[in-house]
Design a protein around this motif. Structure first.
Motif, PDB file in Angstrom:
ATOM      1  N   MET A   1       0.782  -1.131  -0.065  1.00 39.84           N
ATOM      2  CA  MET A   1      -0.147  -0.053  -0.034  1.00 39.84           C
ATOM      3  C   MET A   1       1.040   1.238   0.214  1.00 39.84           C
ATOM      4  O   MET A   1       1.901   1.455   0.975  1.00 39.84           O
ATOM      5  CB  MET A   1      -1.023   0.026   1.207  1.00 39.84           C
ATOM      6  N   GLU A   2       0.633   2.194  -0.929  1.00 38.35           N
ATOM      7  CA  GLU A   2       1.454   3.398  -0.964  1.00 38.35           C
ATOM      8  C   GLU A   2       1.183   4.436   0.159  1.00 38.35           C
ATOM      9  O   GLU A   2      -0.233   4.390   0.469  1.00 38.35           O
ATOM     10  CB  GLU A   2       1.599   3.977  -2.599  1.00 38.35           C
ATOM     11  N   SER A   3       1.978   5.254   0.369  1.00 41.41           N
ATOM     12  CA  SER A   3       1.458   6.393   1.091  1.00 41.41           C
ATOM     13  C   SER A   3       0.680   7.530   0.723  1.00 41.41           C
ATOM     14  O   SER A   3       0.907   7.897  -0.467  1.00 41.41           O
ATOM     15  CB  SER A   3       2.714   6.926   1.916  1.00 41.41           C
ATOM     16  N   ARG A   4      -0.333   7.966   1.237  1.00 41.45           N
ATOM     17  CA  ARG A   4      -1.262   8.994   0.799  1.00 41.45           C
ATOM     18  C   ARG A   4      -0.948  10.270   1.003  1.00 41.45           C
ATOM     19  O   ARG A   4      -0.471  10.572   2.073  1.00 41.45           O
ATOM     20  CB  ARG A   4      -2.718   8.522   1.119  1.00 41.45           C
ATOM     21  N   GLY A  12      -9.523   1.578  -3.924  1.00 38.88           N
ATOM     22  CA  GLY A  12      -8.790   0.058  -4.573  1.00 38.88           C
ATOM     23  C   GLY A  12      -7.644   0.079  -4.499  1.00 38.88           C
ATOM     24  O   GLY A  12      -6.889  -0.400  -5.517  1.00 38.88           O
ATOM     25  N   GLY A  13      -6.905   0.154  -3.472  1.00 36.88           N
ATOM     26  CA  GLY A  13      -5.648   0.100  -3.242  1.00 36.88           C
ATOM     27  C   GLY A  13      -4.636   1.079  -3.906  1.00 36.88           C
ATOM     28  O   GLY A  13      -3.509   1.034  -3.930  1.00 36.88           O
TER      29      GLY A  13
END
Length: 171
Positions: A1-4, A12-13
């Motif tokens: 999961m990438e950082s937001r 959706g990921g």
């Protein structure tokens, strides 16, 4: 999961960009904002430059908060600047009638002339009722009736035409 990032939401990921008016959001549209970049303010779930009618800008929280249900415009929760139809504005509050000493002037309660208890307008000769001890004559409140008039519970009444002064119509 990438950082937001702050101006993105997770879907959706993947991190996706918020609408351009949002600082943070939980969806792609202008109606999914959680916070706004200055100078915009949050009203519900969208960022606006000015709060809609019926809301005021709470500068402490940078939110558009709803006015009281009796107000269509307000400067704070307890200070109306325009009332819903049928109510009158007096000192920041909306009510069905003006207080004694005030009259309705286009939906706003304005002060009567200083000698009137109640009035129909601002002029000195638009009194409807006078303070205790004063007499009403032709819309004016006076401390006493002038020559040729006598006191009654309804104000000054004209003496009989043949009398210069009287205590009643014929005496």
């Amino acid at each position: 999961m990438e950082s937001r990032e702050k101006n993105q939401y997770f879907d959706g990921g993947l991190c996706k960009p918020c609408h351009s008016t949002c600082e943070s959001c939980d969806g792609p549209t202008e109606h999914a904002c959680l916070s706004c970049a200055s100078p915009l303010i949050l009203q519900g779930t969208r960022c606006v430059a000015v709060c809609d009618k019926g809301f005021f800008h709470d500068k402490g929280t940078r939110l558009c908060e709803p006015c009281l249900h009796t107000c269509t415009k307000c400067v704070s929760k307890t200070n109306c600047s325009e009332c819903v139809a049928g109510l009158l504005l007096q000192s920041g509050e909306c009510s069905p009638t003006c207080a004694a000493g005030y009259f309705s002037d286009k939906g706003v309660c304005s002060r009567c002339y200083m000698s009137c208890r109640t009035c129909s307008g601002p002029a000195h000769n638009q009194c409807v009722n006078c303070p205790a001890g004063w007499q009403l004559l032709s819309g004016e409140c006076r401390p006493d009736c002038p020559e040729g008039y006598y006191k009654t519970e309804y104000g000054c009444q004209k003496c009989h035409y043949s009398c210069r002064n009287c205590i009643g119509r014929y005496s």
